[in-house]
Design an enzyme around this catalytic site. Structure first.
Site, PDB file in Angstrom:
ATOM      1  N   GLY A 116       1.034  -1.186   0.196  1.00  0.00           N
ATOM      2  CA  GLY A 116      -0.083  -0.111   0.111  1.00  0.00           C
ATOM      3  C   GLY A 116       0.910   1.307   0.030  1.00  0.00           C
ATOM      4  O   GLY A 116       2.109   1.116   0.169  1.00  0.00           O
ATOM      5  N   CYS A 117       0.410   2.504  -0.360  1.00  0.00           N
ATOM      6  CA  CYS A 117       1.242   3.652  -0.444  1.00  0.00           C
ATOM      7  C   CYS A 117       1.365   4.163   1.013  1.00  0.00           C
ATOM      8  O   CYS A 117       2.681   4.398   1.168  1.00  0.00           O
ATOM      9  CB  CYS A 117       0.287   4.585  -1.110  1.00  0.00           C
ATOM     10  SG  CYS A 117      -1.394   5.204  -0.416  1.00  0.00           S
ATOM     11  N   TYR A 118       0.587   4.248   1.847  1.00  0.00           N
ATOM     12  CA  TYR A 118       0.945   4.548   3.194  1.00  0.00           C
ATOM     13  C   TYR A 118       1.940   3.472   3.962  1.00  0.00           C
ATOM     14  O   TYR A 118       2.849   3.964   4.557  1.00  0.00           O
ATOM     15  CB  TYR A 118      -0.132   4.530   4.102  1.00  0.00           C
ATOM     16  CG  TYR A 118      -1.100   5.779   3.927  1.00  0.00           C
ATOM     17  CD1 TYR A 118      -0.638   7.243   3.728  1.00  0.00           C
ATOM     18  CD2 TYR A 118      -2.530   5.844   3.512  1.00  0.00           C
ATOM     19  CE1 TYR A 118      -1.618   8.172   3.447  1.00  0.00           C
ATOM     20  CE2 TYR A 118      -3.536   6.694   3.492  1.00  0.00           C
ATOM     21  CZ  TYR A 118      -2.981   8.178   3.403  1.00  0.00           C
ATOM     22  OH  TYR A 118      -3.628   9.074   3.094  1.00  0.00           O
TER      23      TYR A 118
END
Length: 308
Positions: A116-118
């Protein structure tokens, strides 16, 4: 020898469009896409995914699981950009710089789950420090992050750029139920004993992330300070092309972090800020949520898998 066939399933979403745009002019691969009339047809999608060498799934979680389950050709390899398989034990986690040997595991894998990006920012900061024993297993980790509105996908882009876009600020803190789907991913892949407190938000800009993790040195192991944490990150990422650890600056030199600074790249920038007098440290990551946080990471993983 024919070029590898790459099928992008979901090439009309924000991540899929970015991947398609970066791959479409390459001569060493052949792209497979479906016409509009067939995009949601299970038969045509199953035929496409079973005829390719590597499938890149840019789909909602349920659709990604369905697509993966439709594969009967044992030669087909998959990169899943959704969150459907990020904690699944049978899928290799597609963060090549995360730990020693991870790039090789990605290169050999038949099933790869894009981070995921985060989580890319949080795990990038925490995993080396946890492995190095610099943060206690039970430390109460808090992760605070802001992303551009494209992190919401096409809906976020339409709301902010479409014909009915609101002119007012769209900054929003969300995930207030403290049950965000990224928390288990961060916990597992960073090696945390307990679930982190994850507080995400969207800003009034298109893309880019600033993620921060505060630490109190009094809760760390004796003698651990900002300089030691920084050295561990520098040593871990030495020689890496896409993860850069910034030098520790004298207090007051760096006044702010720009979430858009690395937009359009696959680079993630990590920083450590420390105030020895107050015994406080701030870990920080900057990356493009559509780059190293999505399409850039998928293409990086694809490059590794093509070397097998």
């Amino acid at each position: 020898m024919s070029s590898p066939l790459i099928f992008i399933d979901g090439d009309q979403g924000t991540t899929g469009l970015q991947i398609h745009g970066q791959l479409r002019d390459r001569k060493d691969i052949q792209l497979i896409t479906l016409p509009d009339a067939h995009r949601k047809d299970p038969k045509h999608r199953a035929e496409a995914i079973n005829s390719c060498d590597i499938a890149i799934l840019c789909l909602p979680d349920a659709a990604a699981r369905e697509a993966a389950e439709s594969i009967v050709n044992p030669r087909v390899r998959v990169i899943d950009a959704s969150s459907a398989h990020r904690t699944h034990p049978d899928w290799v986690y597609g963060f090549p710089e995360m730990t020693e040997g991870q790039a090789a595991r990605v290169a050999q894998a038949s099933r790869v789950s894009n981070p995921g990006c985060y989580p890319t920012g949080a795990i990038g900061l925490l995993r080396p420090l946890m492995e190095g024993g610099l943060i206690p297993d039970g430390y109460p980790i808090s992760v605070h992050a802001v992303s551009g509105y494209s992190g919401r996908g096409r809906a976020g882009v339409e709301e902010n750029e479409g014909p009915n876009a609101s002119p007012r600020s769209q900054y929003r803190v969300y995930g207030l139920e403290l049950a965000h789907k990224h928390a288990p991913e961060i916990q597992q892949r960073a090696g945390l004993a307990y679930r982190p407190l994850f507080v995400p938000s969207y800003g009034s800009y298109r893309q880019g992330i600033v993620l921060t993790i505060p630490l109190e040195t009094r809760l760390l192991k004796r003698g651990v300070d900002g300089a030691m944490l920084h050295k561990r990150l520098v040593d871990h990422y030495a020689g890496q092309e896409y993860v850069r650890v910034m030098p520790m600056e004298a207090p007051g030199v760096v006044k702010q972090l720009d979430p858009e600074a690395l937009n359009g790249t696959n680079v993630m920038q990590l920083s450590v800020f420390a105030n020895q007098e107050h015994g406080q440290v701030l870990l920080a990551a900057v990356l493009d949520n559509l780059g190293k946080g999505a399409s850039g990471a998928a293409i990086q993983n694809l490059e590794l898998m093509l070397t097998r």
